[in-house]
Design a protein around this motif. Structure first.
Motif, short mmCIF file in Angstrom:
data_model
loop_
_atom_site.label_atom_id
_atom_site.label_comp_id
_atom_site.label_asym_id
_atom_site.label_seq_id
_atom_site.Cartn_x
_atom_site.Cartn_y
_atom_site.Cartn_z
N PHE A 187 -11.98 -26.66 25.92
CA PHE A 187 -12.29 -27.98 25.38
C PHE A 187 -11.01 -28.56 24.80
CE2 PHE A 187 -15.81 -25.10 25.16
CZ PHE A 187 -16.89 -25.83 25.65
N CYS B 65 -19.75 -32.05 22.11
CA CYS B 65 -19.83 -31.86 23.56
C CYS B 65 -21.26 -31.51 23.98
CB CYS B 65 -18.86 -30.77 23.99
SG CYS B 65 -18.82 -30.46 25.76
N PHE C 135 -13.75 -29.26 29.56
CA PHE C 135 -14.38 -30.44 28.99
C PHE C 135 -13.33 -31.22 28.19
CE2 PHE C 135 -17.53 -27.15 29.57
CZ PHE C 135 -18.60 -27.83 30.17
N VAL D 127 -10.48 -23.93 22.32
CA VAL D 127 -10.72 -25.27 21.77
C VAL D 127 -9.41 -25.80 21.22
CG1 VAL D 127 -12.04 -26.64 20.13
CG2 VAL D 127 -13.09 -24.62 21.19
N ILE E 290 -17.94 -29.02 19.16
CA ILE E 290 -18.21 -28.62 20.54
C ILE E 290 -19.69 -28.36 20.77
CG2 ILE E 290 -17.64 -27.01 22.38
CD1 ILE E 290 -15.33 -28.85 21.38
#
Length: 234
Positions: free
Chosen positions: A160, A144, A134, A191, A172
């Motif tokens: 992410f 997200c 993502f 992340v 997120i």
């Protein structure tokens, strides 16, 4: 090899499923199985969501699933979607598992742009998403995933990341006040935060919650974010 004492090399079966060359065997799933590919798929014109005739978008595949039927949606290697609103993609069918195929840059990729309110809304229980990438491609994307009244949402083995220091995620997974999000699970994820606008925690809990599991994740902040939680905020 089998011998007289052990007629099979797998006497206890495949309690956790069976994967061949990275592809799970489909007989281990009780529900429907769908495939999605932006490279060769279509949401019309006779495509039926099979491996040879996949759908083109995840949201369409979800619309074909049956709630609480243990349906599985495979996102094929190289699949890519660009999201621009808070309603374009919704996880709104209960019990659906979304599984990304491929590794590295071949993982299914979802790019968030156009507005900082772009998000994936999660409103159905027992939804799982695995092995997807993502990417934030707009200024200060708020979150997200927005989890609204959905229990047992599970994000596993996903990545992410931000496009630049001004095109970034602020969080997120964010839950909504006054809704039940018990059982939220966030495991084995990566992340990467590059935003100069100080990002929040990866998981933001806005209400009381039970059975929260957050484990084996890695979070990088390339910009100092003093007095700011990197992983969980309540």
């Amino acid at each position: 090899m089998p011998d007289g004492r052990n007629p099979t090399a797998y006497p206890f079966g495949f309690s956790h499923g069976l994967t061949l060359r990275g592809m799970p065997t489909l007989t281990s799933f009780a529900g429907n199985v769908w495939f999605v590919s932006s490279l060769i798929g279509a949401d019309s014109g006779g495509n039926d969501g099979s491996l040879r005739k996949p759908f083109a978008t995840l949201d369409y595949a979800i619309s074909r699933a049956t709630a609480n039927n243990d349906d599985v949606i495979f996102l094929m290697p190289g699949h890519a979607e660009t999201l621009s609103t808070a309603t374009q993609l919704a996880f709104d069918v209960a019990g659906v598992s979304i599984v990304g195929m491929g590794t590295g840059s071949k993982r299914p990729t979802f790019t968030f742009g156009t507005a900082n309110t772009t998000t994936i809304s999660v409103t159905a229980a027992n939804v799982t998403v695995q092995n997807c990438l993502f990417v934030a491609n707009f200024l200060s994307i708020a979150t997200c995933f927005t989890v609204n009244g959905a229990t047992d949402f599970w994000v596993d083995n996903c990545e992410f990341k931000d496009t630049s220091n001004v095109l970034n995620f602020l969080s997120i997974v964010t839950t909504v006040v006054s809704t039940n999000t018990d059982g939220l699970t966030f495991t084995n994820n990566k992340v990467r935060c590059d935003g100069t606008t100080t990002p929040g925690a990866a998981v933001v809990i806005a209400n009381t919650i039970g059975d929260l599991t957050v484990s084996r994740n890695t979070v990088w902040h390339s910009v100092a974010s003093n007095s700011q939680s990197a992983l969980i905020e309540h």
